[in-house]
Design a protein around this motif. Structure first.
Motif, PDB file in Angstrom:
ATOM      1  N   ILE A  53       0.832  -1.197   0.000  1.00 60.41           N
ATOM      2  CA  ILE A  53       0.000   0.000   0.000  1.00 60.41           C
ATOM      3  C   ILE A  53       0.869   1.251   0.000  1.00 60.41           C
ATOM      4  CG2 ILE A  53      -1.622   1.309   1.390  1.00 60.41           C
ATOM      5  CD1 ILE A  53      -2.935  -1.260   2.131  1.00 60.41           C
ATOM      6  N   LEU A  54       1.943   1.221   0.780  1.00 56.11           N
ATOM      7  CA  LEU A  54       2.840   2.382   0.812  1.00 56.11           C
ATOM      8  C   LEU A  54       3.380   2.685  -0.569  1.00 56.11           C
ATOM      9  CD1 LEU A  54       5.042   1.896   3.986  1.00 56.11           C
ATOM     10  CD2 LEU A  54       3.806   3.955   3.417  1.00 56.11           C
ATOM     11  N   ALA A  55       3.989   1.668  -1.180  1.00 57.38           N
ATOM     12  CA  ALA A  55       4.642   1.905  -2.467  1.00 57.38           C
ATOM     13  C   ALA A  55       3.612   2.116  -3.563  1.00 57.38           C
ATOM     14  CB  ALA A  55       5.530   0.721  -2.811  1.00 57.38           C
ATOM     15  N   GLY A  56       2.559   1.307  -3.524  1.00 50.39           N
ATOM     16  CA  GLY A  56       1.618   1.330  -4.629  1.00 50.39           C
ATOM     17  C   GLY A  56       0.671   2.509  -4.570  1.00 50.39           C
ATOM     18  N   LEU A  57       0.271   2.923  -3.370  1.00 47.65           N
ATOM     19  CA  LEU A  57      -0.796   3.911  -3.283  1.00 47.65           C
ATOM     20  C   LEU A  57      -0.401   5.193  -2.555  1.00 47.65           C
ATOM     21  CD1 LEU A  57      -3.597   1.371  -2.445  1.00 47.65           C
ATOM     22  CD2 LEU A  57      -3.115   2.426  -4.640  1.00 47.65           C
ATOM     23  N   LEU A  58       0.229   5.047  -1.391  1.00 50.42           N
ATOM     24  CA  LEU A  58       0.495   6.247  -0.598  1.00 50.42           C
ATOM     25  C   LEU A  58       1.388   7.233  -1.331  1.00 50.42           C
ATOM     26  CD1 LEU A  58      -1.028   5.531   1.933  1.00 50.42           C
ATOM     27  CD2 LEU A  58       1.010   6.011   3.223  1.00 50.42           C
ATOM     28  N   LEU A  59       2.399   6.718  -2.017  1.00 54.71           N
ATOM     29  CA  LEU A  59       3.285   7.623  -2.748  1.00 54.71           C
ATOM     30  C   LEU A  59       2.515   8.348  -3.839  1.00 54.71           C
ATOM     31  CD1 LEU A  59       6.490   5.458  -3.202  1.00 54.71           C
ATOM     32  CD2 LEU A  59       5.745   6.757  -1.248  1.00 54.71           C
ATOM     33  N   LYS A  60       1.525   7.650  -4.385  1.00 58.12           N
ATOM     34  CA  LYS A  60       0.766   8.251  -5.478  1.00 58.12           C
ATOM     35  C   LYS A  60      -0.085   9.412  -5.020  1.00 58.12           C
ATOM     36  CE  LYS A  60       2.584   5.029  -7.760  1.00 58.12           C
ATOM     37  NZ  LYS A  60       3.309   4.467  -6.634  1.00 58.12           N
ATOM     38  N   THR A  61      -0.473   9.403  -3.736  1.00 63.40           N
ATOM     39  CA  THR A  61      -1.275  10.525  -3.268  1.00 63.40           C
ATOM     40  C   THR A  61      -0.481  11.823  -3.361  1.00 63.40           C
ATOM     41  OG1 THR A  61      -0.567  10.184  -0.994  1.00 63.40           O
ATOM     42  CG2 THR A  61      -2.581   9.103  -1.664  1.00 63.40           C
ATOM     43  N   GLY A  62       0.845  11.746  -3.176  1.00 63.08           N
ATOM     44  CA  GLY A  62       1.660  12.943  -3.316  1.00 63.08           C
ATOM     45  C   GLY A  62       1.625  13.470  -4.746  1.00 63.08           C
TER      46      GLY A  62
END
Lengths: 504, 480
Positions: free
Chosen positions: A251-260
């Motif tokens: 989730i961190l790599a796949g999604l959270l970074l994308k929120t930035g």
């Protein structure tokens, strides 16, 4: 309303998981899976309804839902989705489903609370992708933080507390600065419009002095580049990624970074079109630094999850370069990169998690020759390291190609340097593959190859990455009206080789 | 005194009656339970009375008091806090070495002092209220007099409070000398817009006393020791009731004389706020004693509150009221948990004792988690909306320095809240010692109260508009 339902389903699912865990541990997993799958279906149905017709003109929103929340402050429950949000939502629920599946056997203790946190993180993420009220956006921005903190701090590896603190404090610092910026923007806009409102559409046309705008923009940008992460704010990422449980890393790599990245595209560019052009050169420079620095550090890692984490820093550098190139093509590439990086890096983290489950180590030095005992896993790993180094036919190639092609017109030097990143990525990817799966076997214990569940996870990821590599058009169709819409406000000089950015 | 004035003072008279009734009950040798229940009902009746007289407000009881919407909100918060503190007290004192009954006399007297502060519009009533509050607190803090820490804390508070009272009186005297009046509004008329140096000196001396009560830096030295030494319910009383009362009078005085319009006074308060935020948060970082940690955290929180005091406008008042409400509920929850977990011999103050609480008492730990997240200002909780309101009022006035400090220090603050949180969720030491619950009814009542408070905290965090409108409505009653 359908967007609100997505949020409600995830929240309700999380609560049910927590409460049910007391009676039945098996049901909990199925409830979590069901909740995410239901959302995936909802997102697909939106795609089905609106994906075919490329909307154009003033109203790029496919769905728009608004309800009053705190009228005293002009806060509304305003959610809307356009093509960009929809792509991100699809990615969220796709990876969300996989994150539930990949923690199926990994998580043993406190299962109810685990799925509660997992689903609430997903709630926050999907909220971020659809919130159009800036207060609501900030709200979700924080909501995804706390459960993620728990995921790392409770189910993480040995150094989990340190990593969790670091993750939380970095993100929170950025978030609070963003909150001040939001408030400043809110008061400036309300003085102009005569009404208090946090609504994106009301804030969009705010005019202000360049110096004021620069400070406010920096507040937003800082929050987003910390999340992205941009060098030198990437410090939290390797720790958080490597200590988190597999689903957490996914989730961190796949999604959270994308929120930035999403935040920059959705808020920073349209809200502050003039001043973003001023910082573009610096942003691109730091992006390139990130590409090269991340790649070099990835090459030097001995911890498999840290290695993958640093590749994220490198890949996110491309996103930063692409966004600030201000070219339509580069922007298409950025969205592709967000999706494909989510899938490929997510897949690598899942693989690392599977290896850890079998070998109980993350040290590359203690692996080697695993191909003989696990040929299927080796094959999949081969595919995704190739994706990560940007091999044609796989999604990442399209993304990086578009970004480089687009930004070439904007800044030649930086693009040339960014291209070096592809060379370095070949270095670390091949080293990873060679050290882990090829060479002499370090131990002679026979390891079980992929199980049915793992096969299912890897198969869906593989199909996704190959499809995106061969036929990326659906994603581009969804996103292009959004980018075209931004063109008007951000004064992109599309496909125009004259440089918009003056190099200082 | 007219009947309307008497009616308006009804809640306060009921409050005064409460302590007399407790004295009588003790004289007639009633049990602790009877006293507890009577006290509870009396406090409920005070709230009902407040609700009942709401229509006749505002009423000025010249020259000392004024009962208006502003006072009603703060008194409401105070009584609400005392209700909860009273509930905590039963279990706590029933099991301790001291006779618990006289405790309630002091508790209600002290509450009366705090309530008088909220309605005072004159230096005399301010001083009476403050002394009533302090004198009862001396005894309350040292109530478990056989414990070393308690006596130390009581003495410390006694000496420092006496000194600060002297400062207060001297400050009042200087202001009286300058303006010839002790009434807030009259002072405001005499001084006009420009404040003379003598007047500001007077205010400065008063700030020492007020700052002492609110425990803002540099007058905070007593806080950690007193928080630690006092019995847990008394600590929660100091952290909520006493501070609410003093903050109310500060707010009223500031509004009346337009203190914030004077640049020197403004600078003093801004500096105090910044110092409190920085020192409070940094000192809390290394604490292993949860009561001391909460003491430092409350220093920081009052720094945040002073930021809402700085604008000196309606938005600031509303923000500080909301913040105080969220803060009081949160603090009550935190100390409630400490009270529940305390044993006969010692209070549950060591952070180590909370290790793995989530796996032993999931509900208590969840409630404490909500409280900590609210203190840290994380969304979904009331503390976030409070912090948001404070930031809003600060940004609106362009108070960049305090606002930036607020943001940066709350990032620091998150660290120690997270420390407690991770302790709660850490691996539990495997001692499953089942203590016998001595007073099941009160134990369960307290348990339920804590859950209700946590739900309220989440409720005002998600749907704050109800409370905000309520505050606005009450403030609209009587702008004196």
């Amino acid at each position: 309303m359908i967007l609100a339902w997505m949020i409600i389903i995830l929240m309700a699912g999380g609560l049910i998981c927590w409460l049910l865990a007391r009676w039945n541990k098996e049901v909990v997993k199925w409830v979590a899976l069901l909740a995410v799958l239901l959302d995936l279906i909802l997102a697909c149905s939106i795609w089905w309804q609106h994906g075919g017709v490329p909307t154009s003109g003033a109203n790029a929103w496919l769905i728009d839902y608004k309800a009053a929340w705190v009228p005293t402050y002009g806060i509304s429950f305003h959610m809307a989705a356009d093509g960009l949000s929809l792509v991100m939502l699809l990615l969220t629920y796709f990876l969300g489903t996989l994150s539930v599946l990949c923690s199926w056997n990994e998580v043993k203790g406190r299962i109810g609370f685990y799925y509660f946190n997992l689903l609430f993180t997903l709630t926050g993420i999907s909220g971020v992708f659809v919130a159009l009220d800036l207060f609501l956006f900030y709200f979700f921005w924080e909501v995804m933080l706390v459960p993620m903190f728990f995921l790392i701090a409770i189910w993480g590896d040995s150094n989990r507390r340190y990593a969790a603190y670091k993750f939380f404090i970095f993100t929170q610092a950025g978030g609070l600065l963003m909150l001040i910026s939001i408030l400043a923007l809110y008061f400036i806009a309300s003085a102009q419009n005569g009404a208090f409102s946090f609504d994106y559409t009301d804030l969009l046309g705010t005019t202000m002095q360049a110096s004021t705008a620069r400070w406010i923009m920096l507040g937003f940008l800082l929050a987003f580049v910390i999340k992205l992460p941009m060098v030198p704010f990437h410090n939290w990422l390797p720790d958080a990624h490597s200590e988190a449980p597999t689903a957490g890393s996914l989730i961190l790599a796949g999604l959270l970074l994308k929120t930035g990245a999403y935040g920059i595209i959705r808020f920073v560019l349209p809200l502050f079109p003039q001043v973003t052009a001023d910082v573009a050169w610096w942003a691109m420079l730091l992006g390139v630094v990130g590409i090269i620095y991340g790649a070099l550090l990835a090459f030097a890692q001995t911890d498999i999850k840290r290695l993958i984490a640093y590749t994220s820093v490198s890949h996110m550098g491309f996103v930063l370069v692409g966004i600030f190139a201000f070219r339509e093509m580069a922007m298409q590439g950025v969205v592709m990169q967000m999706v494909t990086h989510g899938i490929s890096t997510g897949a690598l983290f899942v693989l690392a998690g599977m290896l850890k489950e079998r070998l109980h180590t993350r040290d590359i030095g203690r692996m080697g020759g695993l191909w003989t005992s696990m040929p299927a896993m080796g094959g999949v790993a081969m595919l995704f390291t190739m994706a990560s180094l940007g091999l044609p036919f796989l999604g990442n190639f399209i993304a990086e190609f578009l970004i480089l092609m687009g930004s070439f017109g904007s800044n030649v030097v930086i693009t040339v340097l960014a291209t070096l990143g592809l060379v370095f990525s070949a270095l670390y990817s091949l080293r990873l593959l060679q050290k882990v799966f090829l060479g002499q076997p370090s131990s002679h214990i026979s390891l079980p190859d992929l199980s049915m569940r793992e096969m299912l996870i890897m198969a869906s990821l593989t199909i996704a990455i190959v499809l995106l590599g061969l036929y990326p058009q659906p994603v581009m169709n969804l996103v292009s009206p959004v980018i075209k819409g931004m063109e008007k406000s951000v004064s992109f000089e599309m496909n125009n080789h004259q440089s918009v950015i003056s190099i200082p | 005194m007219t009947s309307v004035q008497l009616l308006a003072l009804l809640p306060f008279m009921l409050l005064a009656t409460a302590s007399i009734i407790v004295i009588l009950l003790i004289a007639f040798k009633q049990s602790h339970t009877v006293i507890q229940v009577t006290g509870f009902l009396m406090m409920c009746s005070v709230i009902l009375a407040m609700w009942y007289v709401r229509d006749v407000l505002p009423v000025a009881v010249l020259p000392l008091l004024v009962v208006d919407g502003f006072a009603a909100i703060f008194t409401g918060m105070i009584i609400f806090s005392v209700l909860v503190v009273g509930l905590f007290s039963f279990i706590y004192f029933e099991e301790r070495e001291e006779n618990p009954k006289e405790y309630y006399i002091l508790l209600f007297l002290s509450t009366l002092g705090a309530a008088v502060l909220t309605i005072s519009r004159h230096f005399i009533s301010l001083f009476i209220g403050l002394e009533l509050l302090s004198v009862s607190l001396y005894a309350l803090i040292a109530y478990l007099r056989t414990r070393n820490n308690a006596v130390e804390a009581g003495l410390k508070y006694l000496v420092l409070a006496a000194v600060s009272s002297a400062f207060l009186l001297f400050g009042m005297a200087l202001i009286y000398m300058e303006t010839g009046s002790m009434e807030f509004n009259a002072i405001a008329q005499k001084t006009g817009t420009t404040l003379s140096p003598l007047f500001v000196t007077g205010v400065g001396l008063m700030v020492v006393a007020i700052g002492f009560k609110l425990a803002i830096v540099p007058f905070h030295l007593w806080a950690a020791d007193v928080y630690q030494g006092a019995p847990a319910p008394v600590t929660s009383f100091i952290a909520t009731v006493s501070k609410i009362g003093v903050f109310a009078v500060l707010l009223r005085f500031g509004q009346a004389v337009h203190l914030q319009a004077n640049s020197l006074a403004f600078t003093i308060f801004a500096a105090l706020a910044i110092l409190s935020m920085i020192a409070g948060n940094i000192l809390a970082l290394r604490q292993d004693n949860i009561k001391r940690l909460l003491a430092y955290s409350s220093i920081a929180h009052f720094g945040y509150l002073i930021v809402a005091f700085l604008p000196g406008n309606e938005a600031g008042v509303e923000a500080s009221m909301f913040y105080l409400l969220a803060y009081s509920i949160t603090t009550l929850v935190a100390f409630g948990i400490i009270t529940l977990l305390s044993t006969r011999e010692r209070d549950a103050e060591k952070l180590e004792g909370y290790r793995g609480l989530f796996w032993r008492h999931p509900i208590l730990a969840a409630v404490l988690t909500v409280a900590l997240l609210s203190l840290a200002g994380i969304p979904l909780t009331g503390g976030f909306i409070g912090k948001f309101a404070v930031l809003t009022s600060g940004v609106q006035q362009g108070l960049w320095a305090p606002v930036i400090v607020l943001v940066l220090t709350s990032v620091v603050g998150i660290y120690y809240y997270l420390r407690i949180l991770t302790t709660l969720f850490a691996e539990a030491p495997s001692i499953a010692k089942k203590e016998k619950v001595l007073h099941p009814f009160f134990y369960n009542a307290m348990y339920a109260a804590l859950i209700v408070l946590a739900v309220i905290l989440l409720g005002i965090g998600v749907f704050p508009s109800g409370v905000m409108n309520g505050i606005k409505e009450f403030l609209a009653i009587g702008g004196q």
